[in-house]
Motif scaffolding. Structure first.
Motif, PDB file in Angstrom:
ATOM      1  N   TRP A 503       0.850  -1.200   0.000  1.00 53.80           N
ATOM      2  CA  TRP A 503       0.000   0.000   0.000  1.00 53.80           C
ATOM      3  C   TRP A 503       0.876   1.236   0.000  1.00 53.80           C
ATOM      4  CZ3 TRP A 503       0.175   3.338   4.232  1.00 53.80           C
ATOM      5  CH2 TRP A 503       0.511   2.806   5.498  1.00 53.80           C
ATOM      6  N   SER A 504       0.359   2.267  -0.640  1.00 55.50           N
ATOM      7  CA  SER A 504       1.107   3.510  -0.813  1.00 55.50           C
ATOM      8  C   SER A 504       0.625   4.550   0.182  1.00 55.50           C
ATOM      9  CB  SER A 504       0.913   4.034  -2.234  1.00 55.50           C
ATOM     10  OG  SER A 504       1.272   5.401  -2.300  1.00 55.50           O
ATOM     11  N   SER A 505       1.591   5.166   0.869  1.00 58.92           N
ATOM     12  CA  SER A 505       1.208   6.183   1.844  1.00 58.92           C
ATOM     13  C   SER A 505       0.777   7.476   1.162  1.00 58.92           C
ATOM     14  CB  SER A 505       2.357   6.446   2.820  1.00 58.92           C
ATOM     15  OG  SER A 505       3.547   6.717   2.097  1.00 58.92           O
ATOM     16  N   SER A 506       1.235   7.696  -0.079  1.00 62.85           N
ATOM     17  CA  SER A 506       0.936   8.976  -0.738  1.00 62.85           C
ATOM     18  C   SER A 506      -0.244   8.888  -1.708  1.00 62.85           C
ATOM     19  CB  SER A 506       2.172   9.476  -1.496  1.00 62.85           C
ATOM     20  OG  SER A 506       2.559   8.516  -2.461  1.00 62.85           O
ATOM     21  N   ALA A 507      -0.564   7.685  -2.148  1.00 59.19           N
ATOM     22  CA  ALA A 507      -1.633   7.564  -3.149  1.00 59.19           C
ATOM     23  C   ALA A 507      -2.983   7.949  -2.542  1.00 59.19           C
ATOM     24  CB  ALA A 507      -1.690   6.138  -3.687  1.00 59.19           C
ATOM     25  N   ALA A 508      -3.907   8.316  -3.410  1.00 60.79           N
ATOM     26  CA  ALA A 508      -5.235   8.723  -2.955  1.00 60.79           C
ATOM     27  C   ALA A 508      -6.019   7.510  -2.427  1.00 60.79           C
ATOM     28  CB  ALA A 508      -5.994   9.361  -4.114  1.00 60.79           C
ATOM     29  N   ILE A 509      -6.947   7.798  -1.528  1.00 57.02           N
ATOM     30  CA  ILE A 509      -7.825   6.738  -1.031  1.00 57.02           C
ATOM     31  C   ILE A 509      -8.585   6.133  -2.213  1.00 57.02           C
ATOM     32  CG2 ILE A 509      -9.918   6.308   0.341  1.00 57.02           C
ATOM     33  CD1 ILE A 509      -8.854   8.384   2.333  1.00 57.02           C
ATOM     34  N   GLY A 510      -8.575   4.814  -2.268  1.00 55.11           N
ATOM     35  CA  GLY A 510      -9.213   4.126  -3.387  1.00 55.11           C
ATOM     36  C   GLY A 510      -8.207   3.641  -4.407  1.00 55.11           C
ATOM     37  N   SER A 511      -6.959   4.149  -4.319  1.00 53.99           N
ATOM     38  CA  SER A 511      -5.903   3.725  -5.261  1.00 53.99           C
ATOM     39  C   SER A 511      -4.621   3.399  -4.526  1.00 53.99           C
ATOM     40  CB  SER A 511      -5.610   4.829  -6.280  1.00 53.99           C
ATOM     41  OG  SER A 511      -6.746   5.525  -6.642  1.00 53.99           O
ATOM     42  N   LYS A 512      -4.725   2.937  -3.299  1.00 52.59           N
ATOM     43  CA  LYS A 512      -3.528   2.724  -2.490  1.00 52.59           C
ATOM     44  C   LYS A 512      -2.907   1.338  -2.678  1.00 52.59           C
ATOM     45  CE  LYS A 512      -4.315   5.950   1.366  1.00 52.59           C
ATOM     46  NZ  LYS A 512      -2.972   6.563   1.341  1.00 52.59           N
ATOM     47  N   ILE A 513      -3.701   0.381  -3.137  1.00 57.43           N
ATOM     48  CA  ILE A 513      -3.276  -1.021  -3.109  1.00 57.43           C
ATOM     49  C   ILE A 513      -2.660  -1.439  -4.441  1.00 57.43           C
ATOM     50  CG2 ILE A 513      -4.072  -3.404  -2.764  1.00 57.43           C
ATOM     51  CD1 ILE A 513      -4.333  -1.637  -0.260  1.00 57.43           C
ATOM     52  N   SER A 514      -1.546  -2.183  -4.365  1.00 55.25           N
ATOM     53  CA  SER A 514      -0.920  -2.721  -5.576  1.00 55.25           C
ATOM     54  C   SER A 514      -0.205  -4.020  -5.237  1.00 55.25           C
ATOM     55  CB  SER A 514       0.072  -1.708  -6.162  1.00 55.25           C
ATOM     56  OG  SER A 514       1.089  -1.432  -5.207  1.00 55.25           O
ATOM     57  N   ASP A 581       6.350  -8.616   6.110  1.00 53.00           N
ATOM     58  CA  ASP A 581       6.610  -9.062   4.733  1.00 53.00           C
ATOM     59  C   ASP A 581       5.329  -9.320   3.954  1.00 53.00           C
ATOM     60  OD1 ASP A 581       5.804 -11.634   5.698  1.00 53.00           O
ATOM     61  OD2 ASP A 581       7.003 -12.528   4.084  1.00 53.00           O
ATOM     62  N   ARG A 582       4.239  -9.514   4.656  1.00 54.01           N
ATOM     63  CA  ARG A 582       2.976  -9.749   3.937  1.00 54.01           C
ATOM     64  C   ARG A 582       2.428  -8.429   3.384  1.00 54.01           C
ATOM     65  NH1 ARG A 582       0.233 -14.186   8.183  1.00 54.01           N
ATOM     66  NH2 ARG A 582       2.189 -15.334   8.441  1.00 54.01           N
ATOM     67  N   ILE A 583       2.649  -7.389   4.144  1.00 57.63           N
ATOM     68  CA  ILE A 583       2.176  -6.063   3.733  1.00 57.63           C
ATOM     69  C   ILE A 583       3.394  -5.148   3.611  1.00 57.63           C
ATOM     70  CG2 ILE A 583       0.672  -4.120   4.289  1.00 57.63           C
ATOM     71  CD1 ILE A 583      -0.921  -5.998   6.141  1.00 57.63           C
ATOM     72  N   THR A 584       3.601  -4.582   2.445  1.00 51.48           N
ATOM     73  CA  THR A 584       4.740  -3.691   2.206  1.00 51.48           C
ATOM     74  C   THR A 584       4.223  -2.265   2.044  1.00 51.48           C
ATOM     75  OG1 THR A 584       5.861  -5.489   1.055  1.00 51.48           O
ATOM     76  CG2 THR A 584       6.717  -3.260   0.688  1.00 51.48           C
ATOM     77  N   VAL A 585       4.909  -1.330   2.688  1.00 53.76           N
ATOM     78  CA  VAL A 585       4.515   0.076   2.550  1.00 53.76           C
ATOM     79  C   VAL A 585       5.380   0.735   1.487  1.00 53.76           C
ATOM     80  CG1 VAL A 585       4.112   2.262   3.731  1.00 53.76           C
ATOM     81  CG2 VAL A 585       3.941   0.106   4.992  1.00 53.76           C
ATOM     82  N   LEU A 586       4.729   1.378   0.529  1.00 57.30           N
ATOM     83  CA  LEU A 586       5.433   2.133  -0.511  1.00 57.30           C
ATOM     84  C   LEU A 586       5.292   3.625  -0.203  1.00 57.30           C
ATOM     85  CD1 LEU A 586       4.077   0.171  -3.622  1.00 57.30           C
ATOM     86  CD2 LEU A 586       6.251  -0.176  -2.421  1.00 57.30           C
ATOM     87  N   PRO A 587       6.220   4.440  -0.722  1.00 55.21           N
ATOM     88  CA  PRO A 587       6.101   5.879  -0.495  1.00 55.21           C
ATOM     89  C   PRO A 587       4.777   6.406  -1.059  1.00 55.21           C
ATOM     90  CG  PRO A 587       8.204   5.360  -1.541  1.00 55.21           C
ATOM     91  CD  PRO A 587       7.397   4.091  -1.539  1.00 55.21           C
TER      92      PRO A 587
END
Ligand code: ZN
Length: 587
Positions: A503-514, A581-587
């Protein structure tokens, strides 16, 4: 003056009057004796005097012998007004008081008496709760889904007695089973043979009352498949109609239904309001045979007191009394002696609060005390061991070490039975840390049943659903929920080792997951995945509404049972080393 009277005495008097009239050669009966009105005073001949029968109902007790705590032990009686309620010893006193007000009464249950119980009952396979129900004189109960938690064979043991095949008789030297029948008119073996009694008949006040039991037709969606193997559950209305016709043929005209099925209510409902979202409970009560005079319902743990019209246009009550023994549902019937049927317009129903300002019943209080004191030692039973603390505190990703363990346990419990590929649980459902330090008499690192219970106390049911890859992404996006006022509530779901994503800390809500993968393979938005969640999430709890769109729902174990089974299967369990390791945080 009360018009209730002992049926036997009154019938005897009627017989005496009739004999005297015949002996005197009178060909015309006194007017009073022939009066058809059921409102005639008690001094008129007995045939015209209605028999009053009070039916008292409980539902969804769930082994709550001690007074339930927190909001589970309160009844909403008005805006921001609650009353503390519940507790087996208080319930017993209230039942006795309600019975003492009338001459003829019955006590029935709409199911889920046992299962998903607090420790003092759960540790003894609910034997103390069966003893309690015997003590208060329960006449009949329908089976709820939780009566099947440990399978049909265990249900038969609850009915007929005998010691637990796994744990023996730990509560009393022997267990004699329920003195009341567990009913289920729509419960069959797969070959169509009834698996339970469909009804029972009780005689009170000289009239026969038929009690029909039906449970939810989709019961397999809320228990583990093994628990209902070889059984099938039929349509509620069809089962009621068939049984009502049978009772009618026997001349049993007064009929009530105990039904483990019920509806949800609007916020602010009070014990005797009818703020129901008409659901399957009300639908059944409207559609089922007009021969039925009242419905005691359960399963939804709500409070309501409604009147609905039967198919013949006559009113009949549909009532439910919350859960955990907080309310008693009381239906007062007036039965016409000639027709042996209920005069519907004279039915009076109300929910009575099981307040705690009465003297607790001493016999029941002693039973509860014994269960509590004995459970303290049985709760120390080891169910597993750990090598270090396994805690809820999470790194920035939100992935909790204990959340990992619980999700892995839930996957293990549903992989074979339900074909689950991943498991997902809500962080709010993980209620305590597992600590290595010695807690009781057990050695350091030992996890006792009581400790595991503190971690998973809600007795949620595991359920496995099918989601598409797109739905899986959508539900992960729901971990960020915008609130009125501009704040965002973040709840990071806990996931099994078979699911990875970023998940991205900077992406908008609704587009955080990749980068979602299942078992190492990138997720295809159109592909289908079997996902295990607890019934709270499956219903869309905590705003995770996408789960409610899941299909092919299959039931599973209670979450605590999944957790303890996993701990037992993995002794010396270490905290997951790769937390994060299951959940990675992206910028
Ligand atoms: Zn239920």
């Amino acid at each position: 003056m009360s018009i209730e009277t002992s049926g036997r005495r009154r019938l005897g008097r009627v017989a005496g009057v009739a004999a005297a009239v015949l002996a005197a050669g009178a060909l015309v009966a006194p007017a009073a004796a022939a009066a058809p009105s059921d409102t005639s005073p008690a001094t008129s001949a007995g045939k015209a005097t209605p028999v009053s029968v009070r039916v008292i109902g409980i539902n969804d007790l769930h082994g709550n012998l001690q007074p339930p705590s927190g909001s589970s032990g309160r009844v909403t009686v008005g805006p921001k007004m609650t009353v503390d309620a519940g507790g087996a010893a208080y319930l017993a006193t209230h039942v006795k008081q309600l019975e003492a007000q009338v001459h003829n009464s019955l006590l029935v249950s709409a199911g889920d008496n046992i299962g998903a119980s607090p420790l003092p009952s759960a540790l003894f396979h609910d034997e103390p709760t069966i003893e309690f129900l015997n003590d208060i004189g329960l006449d009949a109960s329908v089976v709820g889904n939780h009566e099947f938690d440990e399978g049909y064979r265990e249900l038969l043991r609850m009915q007929f007695g005998g010691c637990s095949p796994t744990d023996g008789c730990q509560f009393r030297p022997k267990f004699s089973g329920a003195k009341f029948p567990f009913l289920g008119a729509n419960v069959f073996f797969t070959n169509g043979v009834p698996a339970l009694l469909p009804f029972t008949v009780k005689v009170t006040g000289g009239v026969r009352v038929g009690i029909i039991g039906v449970t939810l037709h989709d019961l397999p969606s809320v228990v583990t498949p093994a628990a209902v193997a070889g059984l099938k559950f039929g349509d509620e209305v069809a089962a009621i109609d068939k049984t009502a016709n049978l009772l009618d043929k026997f001349g049993i005209k007064t009929q009530i239904v105990v039904m483990h099925q019920g509806d949800e209510t609007e916020p602010g409902s009070t014990p005797n309001s009818c703020n129901v979202n008409p659901g399957i409970g009300i639908q059944i009560a409207r559609a089922a045979s007009a021969k039925v005079d009242a419905f005691f319902t359960g399963h939804s743990h709500q409070q309501y007191n409604c009147m609905v019209m039967d198919p013949a246009g006559q009113p009949r009550p549909v009532i439910q009394g919350l859960s955990f023994g907080r309310l008693l549902s009381v239906v007062d019937l007036k039965i016409n002696r000639s027709t042996r049927d209920v005069t519907r317009s004279a039915t009076y129903a109300h929910n009575e609060i099981v307040t705690r300002d009465v003297v607790p019943d001493p016999k029941v209080a002693a039973l509860v005390d014994l269960a509590v004191s004995k459970s303290a030692s049985v709760g120390n039973k080891p169910v597993g061991s750990i090598t270090a603390d396994i805690v809820r505190a999470a790194p920035a990703s939100g992935e909790e070490p204990l959340g990992d363990v619980i999700a892995d346990a839930q996957l293990a419990a549903t992989a074979n039975s339900n074909g689950a590929q991943i498991a997902i649980t809500n962080p709010g459902g993980v209620r305590a840390d597992l600590t290595y330090a010695q807690s009781g008499s057990e050695g350091a690192g030992v996890v006792t049943y009581a400790e595991a219970f503190q971690v998973q106390p809600f007795a949620n049911i595991m359920q496995t659903i099918t989601l598409t890859g797109a739905q899986l992404k959508a539900v992960l996006e729901q971990q960020w929920q915008p609130q009125p006022g501009g704040t965002v509530t973040v709840r990071i779901l806990q996931i099994s080792s078979t699911l990875h994503y970023s998940w991205s800390s900077s992406a908008a809500i609704g587009s955080k997951i990749s980068n979602i993968t299942v078992a190492g393979v990138p997720v295809d938005p159109a592909a289908k995945y079997r996902v295990s969640v607890n019934n709270f999430l499956a219903a869309g709890g905590d705003g995770f509404t996408v789960f409610a769109a899941g299909t092919d729902l299959a039931g599973g174990l209670i979450d605590l049972d999944a957790f303890t089974a996993y701990l037992t299967a993995h002794p010396n369990l270490a905290p997951p080393t790769a937390t994060g390791d299951r959940i990675t945080v992206l910028p």
